[in-house]
Design an enzyme around this catalytic site. Structure first.
Site, PDB file in Angstrom:
ATOM      1  N   ASP A  89     -30.331  12.705  -5.494  1.00  0.00           N
ATOM      2  CA  ASP A  89     -30.752  11.769  -6.695  1.00  0.00           C
ATOM      3  C   ASP A  89     -30.225  11.935  -7.941  1.00  0.00           C
ATOM      4  O   ASP A  89     -29.439  10.948  -8.386  1.00  0.00           O
ATOM      5  CB  ASP A  89     -32.286  12.011  -6.764  1.00  0.00           C
ATOM      6  CG  ASP A  89     -33.431  11.566  -5.960  1.00  0.00           C
ATOM      7  OD1 ASP A  89     -32.811  10.989  -4.762  1.00  0.00           O
ATOM      8  OD2 ASP A  89     -34.461  11.872  -6.172  1.00  0.00           O
ATOM      9  N   ARG A 170     -40.901  20.977 -19.316  1.00  0.00           N
ATOM     10  CA  ARG A 170     -40.231  20.017 -19.263  1.00  0.00           C
ATOM     11  C   ARG A 170     -39.801  19.920 -20.697  1.00  0.00           C
ATOM     12  O   ARG A 170     -38.544  19.643 -21.096  1.00  0.00           O
ATOM     13  CB  ARG A 170     -40.929  18.682 -18.857  1.00  0.00           C
ATOM     14  CG  ARG A 170     -41.169  18.530 -17.379  1.00  0.00           C
ATOM     15  CD  ARG A 170     -39.923  18.507 -16.725  1.00  0.00           C
ATOM     16  NE  ARG A 170     -39.866  18.635 -15.232  1.00  0.00           N
ATOM     17  CZ  ARG A 170     -39.748  19.315 -14.321  1.00  0.00           C
ATOM     18  NH1 ARG A 170     -39.086  20.526 -14.672  1.00  0.00           N
ATOM     19  NH2 ARG A 170     -39.879  19.074 -13.186  1.00  0.00           N
ATOM     20  N   ASP A 199     -43.518  13.699 -15.298  1.00  0.00           N
ATOM     21  CA  ASP A 199     -42.403  14.113 -15.833  1.00  0.00           C
ATOM     22  C   ASP A 199     -41.756  13.292 -16.755  1.00  0.00           C
ATOM     23  O   ASP A 199     -41.199  13.516 -17.623  1.00  0.00           O
ATOM     24  CB  ASP A 199     -41.516  14.632 -14.856  1.00  0.00           C
ATOM     25  CG  ASP A 199     -41.943  16.070 -14.353  1.00  0.00           C
ATOM     26  OD1 ASP A 199     -42.840  16.939 -14.899  1.00  0.00           O
ATOM     27  OD2 ASP A 199     -41.637  16.552 -13.359  1.00  0.00           O
ATOM     28  N   SER A 251     -42.010  18.298  -1.841  1.00  0.00           N
ATOM     29  CA  SER A 251     -41.428  18.000  -3.075  1.00  0.00           C
ATOM     30  C   SER A 251     -41.781  19.337  -3.976  1.00  0.00           C
ATOM     31  O   SER A 251     -42.914  19.527  -4.043  1.00  0.00           O
ATOM     32  CB  SER A 251     -41.774  16.793  -3.921  1.00  0.00           C
ATOM     33  OG  SER A 251     -41.391  16.739  -5.196  1.00  0.00           O
TER      34      SER A 251
END
Length: 475
Positions: A89, A170, A199, A251
């Site tokens: 990605d 994050r 996120d 994931s």
């Protein structure tokens, strides 16, 4: 016969860049009477460029002419700092940014303890994808000291189970991206978060809080790529080397605090996780038959040592991950409520964190009184919600953190724990600030506590119940 009224004059929004003004004017002059409403979308991601998007998609000639002048298909940005992992990605995002925003792309990777393998060959991958450079920063100590430990001290747990592994990581990454953007002179930042997850919110709220002038680009909310096959096709078209690593069916997100698993069979909450899915911990059934004892030293609510040995925050956590992992500690399977509204099922491994939470919580029972513990626990719920929702730099969380820091000043001492086949059992605790007094709590007589005083206390404490009963019984 009624006369046709001339079209109203439209003034381009003042927030548009010079290039955007050109696109606006060209679109308006060629489409004056078909124009109805032309307002920029509310600002999320590259929202203020939606004006340009409308014009570009309506007039192919504008796309070509402006692209030749150095602008992208969606507008013009100077330099973008991209949160980069090296996977498919983010590798595809690099040429997509250059094509759509005509910008220089600086890739940024944060080392928050995801493992050496995740960092191997990143610079070559980034440049092969079209990035001008890759910036890597080791944030492990900062992550644990300034983000993990405050949550630990606060007792922040989301929805009774989740120890906030991804949520805490994050903001430290996003903060570093803002710093890098300043260092390299970037006018925008970008991330590869999907439009369905938490996120995207965590990254962008941090950007807003630390530098509201930065443009934000979120390709997953803009592009036409819908899946892995589309991404591979785009990569081939733009001569981007496609990562050759085997695609995991799950994931995953890993850092020094935890490892999360989502997707595939886990999307059905009725399915049991497969035994070979776990990576940080052994199956409790396969853990050693011999229990292991360890002692955690704590000062003012924060861990400082393991078995009497002082360790830095990151080093202490890493060692506890190894110890807890081999005993099958810290596995959580839960259905949680995402910030965006949907429910999701995730499985988390947090071996070291589970041990630290047990130790910190237990020491508080010695050093805090009942009322303080109750207030702290009630605030911990809100604290966890703020962190989960990406509001790390919100004044409310910072103010609550000041309370947590003050209230745990005397939470100093040590806790002994027993690890055995997936369980953590506290076996001992001690503190120089302990509120426990053996001379008071003992069943033996005490000069401080006269048992006869209990009768009067009970009569007063139970008076409301006694009065109600008298009313009901007509006494």
């Amino acid at each position: 016969m009624a006369q046709l009224k001339p079209c109203a004059t439209i003034t381009p929004p003042s927030s548009l860049h010079a290039t955007e003004h050109v696109l606006f004017n060209r679109f308006w002059k060629s489409n004056t009477c078909s124009f109805k409403e032309f307002k920029p979308k509310a600002s999320v991601g590259a929202g203020r460029l939606q004006v340009v998007n409308a014009a570009v998609h309506s007039d192919a000639n504008v796309e070509v002419s402006e692209a030749k002048k150095g602008s992208g298909l969606r507008g013009k940005l100077n330099k973008v700092v991209l949160a980069y992992s090296g996977g498919l990605d983010t590798s595809v995002i690099v040429p997509w940014l250059r094509e759509n925003y005509g910008c220089d792309v600086v890739c940024f990777t944060a080392d928050v303890g995801q493992g050496i393998k995740e960092l191997d060959g990143l610079e070559a991958k980034a440049k092969a994808s079209g990035a001008s450079q890759l910036v890597v920063k080791d944030l492990k100590e900062e992550f644990v000291k300034d983000y993990v430990y405050p949550c630990l001290r606060a007792g922040a747990i989301y929805e009774r189970k989740y120890l906030l592994g991804t949520s805490m990581a994050r903001p430290v990454i996003a903060k570093a991206m803002v710093d890098v953007a300043k260092e390299v002179g970037a006018d925008a930042v970008a991330h590869g978060c999907t439009g369905k997850g938490n996120d995207q919110v965590r990254f962008e709220l941090t950007f807003f809080a630390l530098n509201p002038k930065l443009n934000i680009v979120a390709p997953w909310r803009e592009w036409d790529i819908t899946g892995r096959e589309d991404a591979i096709e785009y990569a081939k078209k733009h001569n981007v080397p496609v990562p050759v690593t085997k695609k995991s069916i799950y994931s995953r997100d890993r850092n020094l605090w935890h490892l999360s698993h989502e997707g595939d069979i886990l999307e059905d909450p009725a399915n049991e996780p497969q035994k070979d899915m776990y990576m940080m911990s052994v199956d409790p059934e396969d853990a050693p038959d011999q229990a292991e004892y360890l002692e955690i030293g704590i000062e003012s609510g924060l861990p400082i040592s393991l078995n009497g040995k002082p360790l830095s925050p990151a080093s202490l956590l890493a060692e506890l991950n190894e110890i807890g992992g081999r005993h099958g500690i810290g596995r959580i399977d839960m259905v949680e409520n995402r910030l965006v509204g949907m429910k999701s099922r995730g499985v988390y491994e947090t071996p070291g964190g589970t041990i630290l939470f047990a130790a910190a919580r237990e020491l508080e029972f010695l050093t805090l009184d009942r009322e303080t513990i109750q207030v702290k626990d009630s605030l911990a719920l809100k604290y966890a919600e703020l962190v989960y929702a990406g509001r790390w730099f919100d004044p409310l969380r910072e103010s609550m953190d000041a309370f947590m820091q003050k209230i745990t000043e005397t939470t100093t001492g040590s806790v002994t724990l027993k690890l055995y086949k997936g369980s953590v059992t506290v076996t001992g605790r001690k503190s120089p600030f302990s509120l426990y007094r053996q001379d008071i709590s003992s069943f033996e007589n005490s000069e401080i506590y006269d048992q006869a005083d209990a009768a009067g206390f009970i009569r007063l404490y139970g008076l409301p119940m006694r009065v109600r009963a008298m009313l009901e019984q007509g006494i």
